[in-house]
Design a protein around this motif. Structure first.
Motif, PDB file in Angstrom:
ATOM      1  N   MET A   1       0.533  -1.337  -0.255  1.00 24.73           N
ATOM      2  CA  MET A   1      -0.071  -0.120   0.103  1.00 24.73           C
ATOM      3  C   MET A   1       1.442   1.627  -0.416  1.00 24.73           C
ATOM      4  SD  MET A   1      -3.514   0.207   0.764  1.00 24.73           S
ATOM      5  CE  MET A   1      -4.357   1.946   1.140  1.00 24.73           C
ATOM      6  N   PHE A   2       0.794   2.471  -0.960  1.00 25.00           N
ATOM      7  CA  PHE A   2       1.316   3.436  -0.633  1.00 25.00           C
ATOM      8  C   PHE A   2       0.479   4.139  -0.104  1.00 25.00           C
ATOM      9  CE2 PHE A   2       2.176   1.819  -4.931  1.00 25.00           C
ATOM     10  CZ  PHE A   2       3.473   0.775  -5.008  1.00 25.00           C
ATOM     11  N   ALA A   3       1.365   5.657   0.302  1.00 25.86           N
ATOM     12  CA  ALA A   3       1.106   6.123   1.218  1.00 25.86           C
ATOM     13  C   ALA A   3       0.987   7.714   0.607  1.00 25.86           C
ATOM     14  CB  ALA A   3       1.543   6.852   2.513  1.00 25.86           C
ATOM     15  N   GLN A   4      -0.319   8.511   0.535  1.00 25.55           N
ATOM     16  CA  GLN A   4      -0.745  10.225   0.806  1.00 25.55           C
ATOM     17  C   GLN A   4       0.629  10.705   0.491  1.00 25.55           C
ATOM     18  OE1 GLN A   4      -3.834  12.385   1.725  1.00 25.55           O
ATOM     19  NE2 GLN A   4      -2.951  14.347   1.170  1.00 25.55           N
ATOM     20  N   ASP A   5       1.178  11.750  -0.471  1.00 28.76           N
ATOM     21  CA  ASP A   5       2.479  11.972  -0.900  1.00 28.76           C
ATOM     22  C   ASP A   5       3.772  11.373  -1.128  1.00 28.76           C
ATOM     23  OD1 ASP A   5       0.991  14.684  -0.455  1.00 28.76           O
ATOM     24  OD2 ASP A   5       1.485  14.546   1.469  1.00 28.76           O
ATOM     25  N   GLN A   6       3.713   9.687  -1.509  1.00 28.77           N
ATOM     26  CA  GLN A   6       4.993   8.868  -1.804  1.00 28.77           C
ATOM     27  C   GLN A   6       5.369   8.994  -3.160  1.00 28.77           C
ATOM     28  OE1 GLN A   6       3.752   5.254  -0.060  1.00 28.77           O
ATOM     29  NE2 GLN A   6       5.644   4.096  -1.094  1.00 28.77           N
ATOM     30  N   LEU A   7       5.871   8.944  -3.509  1.00 27.84           N
ATOM     31  CA  LEU A   7       6.425   9.011  -4.299  1.00 27.84           C
ATOM     32  C   LEU A   7       6.983   7.475  -4.993  1.00 27.84           C
ATOM     33  CD1 LEU A   7       9.141  11.654  -4.711  1.00 27.84           C
ATOM     34  CD2 LEU A   7       7.729  12.155  -5.786  1.00 27.84           C
ATOM     35  N   VAL A   8       6.243   7.927  -6.223  1.00 26.77           N
ATOM     36  CA  VAL A   8       6.033   6.264  -7.376  1.00 26.77           C
ATOM     37  C   VAL A   8       6.342   6.267  -8.046  1.00 26.77           C
ATOM     38  CG1 VAL A   8       4.315   5.022  -5.224  1.00 26.77           C
ATOM     39  CG2 VAL A   8       3.762   6.273  -7.116  1.00 26.77           C
ATOM     40  N   VAL A   9       6.761   5.135  -8.909  1.00 28.53           N
ATOM     41  CA  VAL A   9       7.087   5.058 -10.261  1.00 28.53           C
ATOM     42  C   VAL A   9       6.337   4.140 -10.963  1.00 28.53           C
ATOM     43  CG1 VAL A   9       8.896   4.433 -12.432  1.00 28.53           C
ATOM     44  CG2 VAL A   9       9.805   5.293  -9.556  1.00 28.53           C
ATOM     45  N   TYR A  10       5.225   4.726 -11.951  1.00 24.11           N
ATOM     46  CA  TYR A  10       3.820   4.402 -13.280  1.00 24.11           C
ATOM     47  C   TYR A  10       5.180   4.125 -14.621  1.00 24.11           C
ATOM     48  CZ  TYR A  10      -0.077   2.907 -15.168  1.00 24.11           C
ATOM     49  OH  TYR A  10      -1.068   2.582 -16.263  1.00 24.11           O
ATOM     50  N   PRO A  11       4.720   2.506 -14.930  1.00 25.10           N
ATOM     51  CA  PRO A  11       6.046   2.639 -16.169  1.00 25.10           C
ATOM     52  C   PRO A  11       5.518   3.014 -17.002  1.00 25.10           C
ATOM     53  CG  PRO A  11       5.149   0.300 -15.221  1.00 25.10           C
ATOM     54  CD  PRO A  11       4.347   1.464 -14.009  1.00 25.10           C
ATOM     55  N   ALA A  12       6.257   3.202 -18.223  1.00 22.48           N
ATOM     56  CA  ALA A  12       6.286   4.032 -19.283  1.00 22.48           C
ATOM     57  C   ALA A  12       5.758   5.610 -18.990  1.00 22.48           C
ATOM     58  CB  ALA A  12       5.426   3.591 -20.125  1.00 22.48           C
ATOM     59  N   GLY A  14       6.211   6.986 -15.608  1.00 24.92           N
ATOM     60  CA  GLY A  14       7.680   7.987 -14.800  1.00 24.92           C
ATOM     61  C   GLY A  14       7.353   8.218 -13.693  1.00 24.92           C
ATOM     62  N   VAL A  15       8.163   9.310 -13.081  1.00 21.22           N
ATOM     63  CA  VAL A  15       7.768   9.361 -11.115  1.00 21.22           C
ATOM     64  C   VAL A  15       6.542   9.734 -10.975  1.00 21.22           C
ATOM     65  CG1 VAL A  15       8.996  10.530  -9.884  1.00 21.22           C
ATOM     66  CG2 VAL A  15      10.748   9.513 -10.515  1.00 21.22           C
ATOM     67  N   GLY A  16       5.575   9.762  -9.945  1.00 24.70           N
ATOM     68  CA  GLY A  16       4.070  10.295  -9.734  1.00 24.70           C
ATOM     69  C   GLY A  16       4.432  10.482  -8.426  1.00 24.70           C
ATOM     70  N   LYS A  17       3.741  11.365  -7.926  1.00 23.30           N
ATOM     71  CA  LYS A  17       3.171  11.743  -6.597  1.00 23.30           C
ATOM     72  C   LYS A  17       1.480  11.382  -6.106  1.00 23.30           C
ATOM     73  CE  LYS A  17       3.929  15.114  -3.269  1.00 23.30           C
ATOM     74  NZ  LYS A  17       3.757  16.942  -2.968  1.00 23.30           N
ATOM     75  N   VAL A  18       1.342  10.109  -5.335  1.00 27.26           N
ATOM     76  CA  VAL A  18       0.197   9.735  -4.833  1.00 27.26           C
ATOM     77  C   VAL A  18      -0.639  11.303  -3.788  1.00 27.26           C
ATOM     78  CG1 VAL A  18      -1.251   8.038  -3.612  1.00 27.26           C
ATOM     79  CG2 VAL A  18       1.192   7.190  -4.355  1.00 27.26           C
ATOM     80  N   GLU A  19      -1.503  11.456  -4.621  1.00 28.43           N
ATOM     81  CA  GLU A  19      -1.743  12.681  -4.658  1.00 28.43           C
ATOM     82  C   GLU A  19      -2.405  12.731  -3.503  1.00 28.43           C
ATOM     83  OE1 GLU A  19      -3.660  14.905  -7.194  1.00 28.43           O
ATOM     84  OE2 GLU A  19      -1.880  16.321  -7.450  1.00 28.43           O
ATOM     85  N   ARG A  20      -4.110  11.188  -2.995  1.00 29.33           N
ATOM     86  CA  ARG A  20      -4.801  10.808  -2.208  1.00 29.33           C
ATOM     87  C   ARG A  20      -5.331   8.816  -2.866  1.00 29.33           C
ATOM     88  NH1 ARG A  20      -7.130  13.586  -5.551  1.00 29.33           N
ATOM     89  NH2 ARG A  20      -8.552  13.964  -6.635  1.00 29.33           N
ATOM     90  N   VAL A  21      -5.665   8.325  -1.718  1.00 30.48           N
ATOM     91  CA  VAL A  21      -6.544   7.351  -2.026  1.00 30.48           C
ATOM     92  C   VAL A  21      -8.126   8.345  -2.247  1.00 30.48           C
ATOM     93  CG1 VAL A  21      -7.020   4.930  -1.242  1.00 30.48           C
ATOM     94  CG2 VAL A  21      -4.550   6.177  -0.514  1.00 30.48           C
ATOM     95  N   GLU A  22      -8.938   7.697  -2.739  1.00 29.07           N
ATOM     96  CA  GLU A  22      -9.517   7.798  -3.293  1.00 29.07           C
ATOM     97  C   GLU A  22     -10.906   6.371  -3.495  1.00 29.07           C
ATOM     98  OE1 GLU A  22     -11.911  10.212  -7.055  1.00 29.07           O
ATOM     99  OE2 GLU A  22     -10.232  11.707  -5.692  1.00 29.07           O
TER     100      GLU A  22
END
Length: 171
Positions: A1-12, A14-22
């Motif tokens: 599980m990823f947390a809000q504001d965590q940086l993650v990578v989505y294939p193809a 790139g880097v994104g930020k989890v803004e929220r879980v909805e």
């Protein structure tokens, strides 16, 4: 599980930020989504939480791996030179590697395209893949190595300075 504001990578992408879980109701079923804003292009993605691993959403690599990946770009021992392989076949192979989300695969594509470009002009599609690979690598490495994306790009370009100069002379 990823947390809000965590940086993650989505294939193809790139880097994104989890803004929220909805939570949203889809087809009569309540489903949780990660709302991820891709840093490179400001696109927002909705990734089902329970499907995140299947689509390849992952945390940033460890700083140690990032440093290894950056150093691996210097290694040209596995490159056998331009073999005349059909650009379309290379394009498909490289596209699949970029979609994998694996940073080592992205580094492989970047290195190969830079080195192939030394021997011949890249097709339009290959140039796009080169820029995509460069963007994916530089942003993730900048985040994990606490550097700027421009700084990482400059270091990579310096590694391949001989290749880039040869390309400029031929153009």
């Amino acid at each position: 599980m990823f947390a809000q504001d965590q940086l993650v990578v989505y294939p193809a992408q790139g880097v994104g930020k989890v803004e929220r879980v909805e939570s949203q109701v889809v087809g009569g079923v309540a489903t949780d989504f990660y709302i991820v804003r891709i840093l490179g292009n400001n696109v927002t993605l909705m990734v089902p939480v329970r499907n995140a691993a299947n689509v390849g959403l992952r945390p940033l690599c460890a700083p140690e791996l990032g440093a290894e990946i950056l150093e691996s770009l210097r290694d040209r021992s596995g490159f056998t030179g331009y073999t005349g392989q059909n650009w379309n076949r290379r394009y498909r192979e490289y596209s699949e590697k970029l979609k994998s989300g694996d940073l080592a695969d992205v580094a492989y594509v970047l290195r190969e395209l830079l080195l192939i470009g030394r021997d011949k002009e890249l097709s339009f599609g290959e140039r796009r893949l080169l820029e995509q690979a460069m963007g994916l690598i530089t942003l993730e490495l900048a985040c994990v190595l606490d550097r700027t994306q421009d700084n990482v790009r400059a270091e990579i370009e310096e590694m391949f300075q001989d290749v880039l100069q040869a390309r400029e002379k031929s153009e």
